[in-house]
Design an enzyme around this catalytic site. Sequence first.
Site, short mmCIF file in Angstrom:
data_model
loop_
_atom_site.label_atom_id
_atom_site.label_comp_id
_atom_site.label_asym_id
_atom_site.label_seq_id
_atom_site.Cartn_x
_atom_site.Cartn_y
_atom_site.Cartn_z
N GLU A 219 0.80 -1.23 0.00
CA GLU A 219 0.00 0.00 0.00
C GLU A 219 0.83 1.29 0.00
O GLU A 219 0.77 2.08 0.95
CB GLU A 219 -0.98 -0.01 1.18
CG GLU A 219 -2.05 -1.07 1.05
CD GLU A 219 -3.21 -0.89 2.03
OE1 GLU A 219 -3.16 0.03 2.87
OE2 GLU A 219 -4.19 -1.66 1.93
N GLU A 320 -6.11 -8.04 0.10
CA GLU A 320 -6.80 -7.59 1.31
C GLU A 320 -8.22 -7.21 0.95
O GLU A 320 -8.47 -6.56 -0.06
CB GLU A 320 -6.10 -6.38 1.95
CG GLU A 320 -4.75 -6.65 2.57
CD GLU A 320 -4.21 -5.44 3.32
OE1 GLU A 320 -5.03 -4.57 3.74
OE2 GLU A 320 -2.98 -5.35 3.50
#
Length: 396
Positions: A219, A320
């Site tokens: 991320e 995720e």
Amino acid sequence: MIRRLAAFSALSGLATAWLPEVNKKITSTNGTNLFTSSNGKIRGVNLGSQFVFEPWIAEKAWSDMGCGGQKSEFDCVSRLGQANANSAFASHWGSWITQDDIAEMVSYGLNTIRVPVGYWMREDLVYSDSEHFPQGGLQYLENLCEWASDAGLYIIIDLHGAPGAQTPQNPFTGQYAPIAGFYQDYQFERALKFLEWMTTNIHQNDKFRNVGMLEVVNEPVQDAGKVGSMRSSYYPNAFKRIRAAEQSLNIDRNNYLHIQMMDRLWGSGDPNESLTDTYYAAYDDHRYLKWASVAVSKDSYISTSCSDQLNSNTPTIVGEWSLSVPDNVQWNSDWSPDSNKDFYKKWFAAQVTAYERQQGWIFWTWKAQLGDYRWSYQGGLLLTRPGIGDQQVLTL
């Protein structure tokens, strides 16, 4: 043992797809192949807060370690001092995810784990005069990977906490940094040294035999204009350094690690932009409707998930996702997890179906102390039907 993911179409009905065991099967010590029932699709869980603690996930465990009120691992170690912190974190590493957890994952048809780690696991990379992180985690990572390999699980190791923090004010980087300090050459170099070291460990230590993928950063900042150096420098150099480490060990190309980056949909630009070699490249997308621009209604969430294509770089794993909804509605009667289980089961099935149009999915997370199954696979709802891939679950 698997290192290779390759093209495949017959089982999935897609034009192209890839299966972990096409070239090398993953089997448990008793010979079980966990990918048979999933047609090769990845069905897994993240081991959140095992090696990169996110206090919001497990406030009680955080407090029991003496870290209550601290925002990140960096802050807790600063507070406790190195020796006391090492003891507290060792106790946590030895108890948060156990061999019994691994067995439970397998019993419910899961076949993959994603293990977030921080660069500080290679302890000589830490600036001892200015950085504060727990020490001694490697042996616990080794034990965990050995349990998972014995059980037949595929393993992705994810550089979740990068040097300098890849995003600001977020404990998943291991430090609550005011700015994202990762995007500088000297920080890239520290991350590259971590990746080389991790690659060497994976190939030389049999406990890591089912680690087939290494994610180079989790991320990054979702602004392509701000992370151009990551695409132009860090990504291509990550490929070069990982492959050089493998070549120095005379690893056959078929046994190379897959190198994973966030995909184009994540918002940090096209990861392939400056790559000259994408051999065994893989991609990660994170899909949280909780924070997406989607109308907040049950019909909208089901419809959005059913129609999700996530067509971007391939092969992609949705690394995720969860069942959580926006904070301002998550506990009202229309969205309460206790009184809306049928909806959450349907939404789970819709997301699973969509993500298996890609290579598969990894739920965030396995274990939490929130009293909320929307963030915890182990929490109960998702385990009500053993064999998560059966037709009952996947049909809305």
